[in-house]
Design a protein around this motif. Structure first.
Motif, PDB file in Angstrom:
ATOM      1  N   THR A  13       0.863  -1.275   0.085  1.00 31.83           N
ATOM      2  CA  THR A  13      -0.019   0.242   0.184  1.00 31.83           C
ATOM      3  C   THR A  13       0.752   1.295   0.001  1.00 31.83           C
ATOM      4  O   THR A  13       0.871   2.324  -0.642  1.00 31.83           O
ATOM      5  CB  THR A  13      -1.017  -0.067   1.242  1.00 31.83           C
ATOM      6  OG1 THR A  13      -1.677  -1.211   1.010  1.00 31.83           O
ATOM      7  CG2 THR A  13      -1.791   1.191   1.341  1.00 31.83           C
ATOM      8  N   LEU A  14       1.931   1.273   0.815  1.00 36.65           N
ATOM      9  CA  LEU A  14       2.812   2.443   0.780  1.00 36.65           C
ATOM     10  C   LEU A  14       3.485   2.468  -0.502  1.00 36.65           C
ATOM     11  O   LEU A  14       3.736   3.690  -0.965  1.00 36.65           O
ATOM     12  CB  LEU A  14       4.013   2.104   1.982  1.00 36.65           C
ATOM     13  CG  LEU A  14       4.893   3.112   2.241  1.00 36.65           C
ATOM     14  CD1 LEU A  14       4.313   4.261   2.611  1.00 36.65           C
ATOM     15  CD2 LEU A  14       6.072   2.585   3.273  1.00 36.65           C
ATOM     16  N   GLU A  17       1.122   4.068  -3.186  1.00 34.37           N
ATOM     17  CA  GLU A  17       0.944   5.549  -2.739  1.00 34.37           C
ATOM     18  C   GLU A  17       2.280   6.366  -3.116  1.00 34.37           C
ATOM     19  O   GLU A  17       1.984   7.321  -3.755  1.00 34.37           O
ATOM     20  CB  GLU A  17       0.675   5.590  -1.371  1.00 34.37           C
ATOM     21  CG  GLU A  17       0.007   7.000  -1.029  1.00 34.37           C
ATOM     22  CD  GLU A  17      -1.045   7.684  -1.617  1.00 34.37           C
ATOM     23  OE1 GLU A  17      -1.143   8.701  -1.857  1.00 34.37           O
ATOM     24  OE2 GLU A  17      -2.103   6.787  -2.223  1.00 34.37           O
ATOM     25  N   ARG A  18       3.207   5.738  -2.846  1.00 34.66           N
ATOM     26  CA  ARG A  18       4.527   6.423  -3.382  1.00 34.66           C
ATOM     27  C   ARG A  18       4.479   6.410  -4.909  1.00 34.66           C
ATOM     28  O   ARG A  18       4.937   7.662  -5.224  1.00 34.66           O
ATOM     29  CB  ARG A  18       5.785   5.748  -3.008  1.00 34.66           C
ATOM     30  CG  ARG A  18       7.097   6.115  -3.357  1.00 34.66           C
ATOM     31  CD  ARG A  18       8.168   4.940  -2.791  1.00 34.66           C
ATOM     32  NE  ARG A  18       8.132   3.864  -3.718  1.00 34.66           N
ATOM     33  CZ  ARG A  18       8.610   4.016  -5.090  1.00 34.66           C
ATOM     34  NH1 ARG A  18       9.193   4.936  -5.695  1.00 34.66           N
ATOM     35  NH2 ARG A  18       8.534   2.833  -5.750  1.00 34.66           N
ATOM     36  N   VAL A  66       4.555   5.398   9.120  1.00 37.14           N
ATOM     37  CA  VAL A  66       4.169   5.048   7.614  1.00 37.14           C
ATOM     38  C   VAL A  66       2.503   5.264   7.993  1.00 37.14           C
ATOM     39  O   VAL A  66       2.001   5.638   6.958  1.00 37.14           O
ATOM     40  CB  VAL A  66       4.679   3.929   7.559  1.00 37.14           C
ATOM     41  CG1 VAL A  66       3.970   3.303   6.215  1.00 37.14           C
ATOM     42  CG2 VAL A  66       6.283   3.702   7.174  1.00 37.14           C
ATOM     43  N   LEU A  67       2.015   4.586   8.910  1.00 33.81           N
ATOM     44  CA  LEU A  67       0.502   4.549   8.840  1.00 33.81           C
ATOM     45  C   LEU A  67       0.059   6.090   8.963  1.00 33.81           C
ATOM     46  O   LEU A  67      -1.060   6.617   8.379  1.00 33.81           O
ATOM     47  CB  LEU A  67      -0.062   3.919  10.088  1.00 33.81           C
ATOM     48  CG  LEU A  67       0.273   2.634   9.983  1.00 33.81           C
ATOM     49  CD1 LEU A  67      -0.040   1.795  11.383  1.00 33.81           C
ATOM     50  CD2 LEU A  67      -0.736   1.818   8.898  1.00 33.81           C
ATOM     51  N   TRP A  69       1.390   8.786   7.561  1.00 32.50           N
ATOM     52  CA  TRP A  69       1.640   9.164   6.251  1.00 32.50           C
ATOM     53  C   TRP A  69       0.475   8.867   5.250  1.00 32.50           C
ATOM     54  O   TRP A  69      -0.027   9.572   4.530  1.00 32.50           O
ATOM     55  CB  TRP A  69       2.941   8.841   5.704  1.00 32.50           C
ATOM     56  CG  TRP A  69       3.209   9.620   4.326  1.00 32.50           C
ATOM     57  CD1 TRP A  69       3.790  10.942   4.342  1.00 32.50           C
ATOM     58  CD2 TRP A  69       3.287   9.192   3.054  1.00 32.50           C
ATOM     59  NE1 TRP A  69       3.802  11.120   3.085  1.00 32.50           N
ATOM     60  CE2 TRP A  69       3.439  10.042   2.106  1.00 32.50           C
ATOM     61  CE3 TRP A  69       2.824   7.944   2.604  1.00 32.50           C
ATOM     62  CZ2 TRP A  69       3.673   9.817   0.759  1.00 32.50           C
ATOM     63  CZ3 TRP A  69       2.875   7.623   1.299  1.00 32.50           C
ATOM     64  CH2 TRP A  69       3.135   8.596   0.326  1.00 32.50           C
ATOM     65  N   LEU A  70       0.189   7.497   5.573  1.00 33.92           N
ATOM     66  CA  LEU A  70      -0.905   6.829   4.663  1.00 33.92           C
ATOM     67  C   LEU A  70      -2.358   7.423   5.209  1.00 33.92           C
ATOM     68  O   LEU A  70      -3.323   7.051   4.350  1.00 33.92           O
ATOM     69  CB  LEU A  70      -0.800   5.507   4.721  1.00 33.92           C
ATOM     70  CG  LEU A  70       0.247   4.602   4.021  1.00 33.92           C
ATOM     71  CD1 LEU A  70       0.416   3.291   4.255  1.00 33.92           C
ATOM     72  CD2 LEU A  70       0.036   4.988   2.382  1.00 33.92           C
ATOM     73  N   ARG A  71      -2.390   7.819   6.198  1.00 39.52           N
ATOM     74  CA  ARG A  71      -3.601   8.106   7.018  1.00 39.52           C
ATOM     75  C   ARG A  71      -4.442   7.024   7.120  1.00 39.52           C
ATOM     76  O   ARG A  71      -5.741   6.872   6.834  1.00 39.52           O
ATOM     77  CB  ARG A  71      -4.395   9.347   6.336  1.00 39.52           C
ATOM     78  CG  ARG A  71      -3.671  10.686   5.878  1.00 39.52           C
ATOM     79  CD  ARG A  71      -4.591  11.520   5.390  1.00 39.52           C
ATOM     80  NE  ARG A  71      -3.682  12.721   4.972  1.00 39.52           N
ATOM     81  CZ  ARG A  71      -3.188  13.878   5.860  1.00 39.52           C
ATOM     82  NH1 ARG A  71      -3.551  13.665   7.088  1.00 39.52           N
ATOM     83  NH2 ARG A  71      -2.675  14.704   5.195  1.00 39.52           N
ATOM     84  N   ARG A  72      -3.945   5.963   7.536  1.00 34.91           N
ATOM     85  CA  ARG A  72      -4.737   4.732   7.759  1.00 34.91           C
ATOM     86  C   ARG A  72      -4.614   4.155   9.310  1.00 34.91           C
ATOM     87  O   ARG A  72      -3.537   4.669  10.084  1.00 34.91           O
ATOM     88  CB  ARG A  72      -3.770   3.560   6.985  1.00 34.91           C
ATOM     89  CG  ARG A  72      -4.272   3.837   5.320  1.00 34.91           C
ATOM     90  CD  ARG A  72      -5.546   3.419   4.971  1.00 34.91           C
ATOM     91  NE  ARG A  72      -5.774   2.045   4.929  1.00 34.91           N
ATOM     92  CZ  ARG A  72      -5.537   1.093   4.184  1.00 34.91           C
ATOM     93  NH1 ARG A  72      -4.979   1.537   2.936  1.00 34.91           N
ATOM     94  NH2 ARG A  72      -5.949  -0.234   4.289  1.00 34.91           N
TER      95      ARG A  72
END
Length: 172
Positions: A13-14, A17-18, A66-67, A69-72
């Motif tokens: 997922t990261l 998105e990257r 990381v979460l 940054w992902l807004r998860r």
């Protein structure tokens, strides 16, 4: 039954998105590390972020950033929860840019101790319910050591509480 935290899916997922944002791994690391700029903490290295999926355990602070940054939510990466809509109480706190998200292991220990006492269990009995844990690993949380993923998610699930209830913003 405790669901497994899917580090490979988090990493995929990261990475997706990257790529969608047109970022290199270095640019991604710079964005994830923005909250570290005004702190004495050491930023997360590009290699740590890029190689997360190959590790059996990753420091909680790394995964939380990381979460963030992902807004998860952490729960959104539990196996079997892929399609579940996030609950409001699962959202990670937004402590503002100068703070880094960390697990409050003392609060985690206190919740475990309360549940242990309420259920009349020994630490050894709890450890038997939590694969990969020993009684001493659980009691050592009282001194505030770091805890990593996926292990921390077993504890929060056993407590039937969202991981976010144990996450705090800290200056380092």
């Amino acid at each position: 039954m405790l669901a497994r935290f899917d580090m490979k899916r988090l990493h995929a997922t990261l990475d997706a998105e990257r790529r969608a944002r047109g970022l290199s791994w270095s640019e991604l690391a710079n964005e994830i590390n923005k909250p570290f700029e005004s702190t004495p903490s050491i930023p997360i290295s590009v290699a740590t972020i890029r190689d997360m999926s190959s590790k059996s355990s990753v420091t909680g602070a790394v995964v939380l950033q990381v979460l963030r940054w992902l807004r998860r939510t952490p729960e959104s990466f539990l196996a079997g929860h892929e399609d579940a809509p996030p609950k409001a109480e699962e959202a990670l706190p937004d402590p503002g840019p100068p703070l880094i998200l960390r697990f409050d292991t003392r609060a985690l220990y206190a919740a475990l101790e309360t549940e242990r006492s309420d259920r009349g269990l020994t630490w050894k009995q709890i450890a038997c319910e939590l694969p990969g844990f020993t009684a001493s690993m659980l009691t050592n949380l009282s001194t505030g050591p770091l805890i990593g993923f996926p292990r921390v998610m077993m504890l929060t699930q056993w407590l039937r509480r969202p991981a976010a209830s144990f996450v705090r913003g800290r200056a380092r």
